[in-house]
Design an enzyme around this catalytic site. Structure first.
Site, mmCIF file in Angstrom:
data_model
loop_
_atom_site.group_PDB
_atom_site.id
_atom_site.type_symbol
_atom_site.label_atom_id
_atom_site.label_comp_id
_atom_site.label_asym_id
_atom_site.label_seq_id
_atom_site.Cartn_x
_atom_site.Cartn_y
_atom_site.Cartn_z
ATOM 1 N N TYR A 1 0.746 -1.063 0.063
ATOM 2 C CA TYR A 1 0.108 -0.137 -0.099
ATOM 3 C C TYR A 1 0.787 1.216 0.009
ATOM 4 O O TYR A 1 1.300 1.665 1.047
ATOM 5 C CB TYR A 1 -1.008 -0.065 1.240
ATOM 6 C CG TYR A 1 -1.819 0.953 1.271
ATOM 7 C CD1 TYR A 1 -1.907 1.945 0.379
ATOM 8 C CD2 TYR A 1 -2.847 1.019 2.492
ATOM 9 C CE1 TYR A 1 -3.102 3.123 0.776
ATOM 10 C CE2 TYR A 1 -3.824 2.104 2.715
ATOM 11 C CZ TYR A 1 -3.811 3.103 1.832
ATOM 12 O OH TYR A 1 -4.690 4.100 2.048
ATOM 13 N N LYS B 1 -1.389 -1.181 -4.164
ATOM 14 C CA LYS B 1 -2.250 0.173 -4.011
ATOM 15 C C LYS B 1 -1.545 1.371 -4.357
ATOM 16 O O LYS B 1 -0.844 1.747 -3.260
ATOM 17 C CB LYS B 1 -3.087 -0.459 -2.833
ATOM 18 C CG LYS B 1 -4.152 0.715 -2.781
ATOM 19 C CD LYS B 1 -4.875 0.660 -1.511
ATOM 20 C CE LYS B 1 -6.052 1.465 -1.231
ATOM 21 N NZ LYS B 1 -5.605 3.036 -1.325
#
Length: 299
Positions: free
Chosen positions: A138, A168
């Site tokens: 992330y 992400k």
């Protein structure tokens, strides 16, 4: 371990009761709306889900509820990021045991990694606690302060994390995002994480998206994706302008507080954010919801 997931993955809010405790009964309503709106997954306990403001036990409870109500109809990706490797690994193992579809973790955000190698020292034992699940890093440097080169991470990740599946990517560096998409002919899933810039991301090849505004505005984004796919650039630009106007309205107040107010205004009682964040006033919430309805960003 590329998944080839395509479409919208919402980052749902964690519902809290008036006393600040979990209100897990609301999750079913959240889940059903996502399914109705054609969303393919839920990114649980991330930034929008206030995972860093919750205990390990609370995060496990939220994840268990999402997996239960999704019942295979949505992909459930569990954010397990933490400043503690042990706690993050415990959350990862729990996600795998509970039947999640993937896990994700951000960089530690107090003592920060100075290099990609240092970051992988932190992430590898977390991912290894759930070796059967695809692992997504992330990347959100605005919150973690870890502004590390993502192509370098992709070059090194698979050697340290066999289950590494991609990113992400919540950062507005479109040049870097495009390079990640094209790394080794699209070896990894690279999910775009800045909702308001969907059209630019589509223009460089994005096919997967993770975002908070998909909780309530997914139909608008689905129309934007469809217009782009049909090569109707004029319509895509019109819809993109609406998206940006809606996000501007949302960001007149703290984004998480605004998002929760919108959900409340749509009849999904996710409650207030936890301190130090504060909810919008009644007047602020009414103005915001009215503006998004005027724009056609919510029903």
């Amino acid at each position: 371990m590329k998944t080839n997931w395509k479409g919208l993955i919402a980052a749902p809010h964690t519902p809290f009761a008036a006393d600040g405790s979990l209100n897990l009964g609301v999750i079913e309503k959240q889940c059903e709306k996502l399914i109705t709106d054609g969303v393919i997954g839920a990114f649980v306990c991330g930034s929008t889900g206030e995972g860093v403001s919750m205990s390990v036990a609370e995060r496990k409870a939220v994840v268990a509820r999402w997996i239960d109500v999704a019942s295979g109809r949505l992909k459930v990706v569990v954010h397990v990021g933490h400043t503690s490797i042990a706690d993050a690994a415990e959350l990862a193992a729990d996600a795998q045991a509970g039947g999640a579809d993937g896990i994700s973790a951000l960089a530690p955000y107090y003592f920060k990694p100075a290099s990609v190698g240092h970051l992988l020292d932190f992430l590898a034992p977390v991912a290894s606690a759930a070796p059967e699940l695809p692992f997504f890093y992330y990347h959100i440097p605005s919150m973690t302060g870890a502004a590390l080169p993502m192509v370098s991470l992709l070059e090194q990740a698979s050697e340290r994390i066999p289950s590494f599946a991609g990113l992400k990517f919540t950062h507005n560096d479109l040049l870097e995002f495009a390079a990640c998409l094209r790394f080794e002919n699209g070896r990894y899933d690279i999910f775009w994480g800045s909702d308001e810039c969907m059209l630019p991301a589509l223009s460089v090849g994005a096919v997967g998206f993770v975002g908070s505004t998909y909780n309530y505005s997914a139909p608008l984004y689905q129309k934007l994706r469809a217009a782009f796919a049909a090569s109707d650039l004029a319509e895509a630009m019109r819809l993109s302008d609406t998206v940006m106007d809606a996000v501007r309205a949302l960001l007149r107040n703290p984004g998480l507080s605004s998002g929760k107010a919108i959900m409340e205004g749509m009849g999904i009682p996710v409650g207030a954010p936890r301190p130090p964040l504060r909810p919008l006033t009644t007047a602020q919430a009414e103005i915001l919801v009215a503006r998004l309805r005027e724009l056609g960003a919510i029903g």
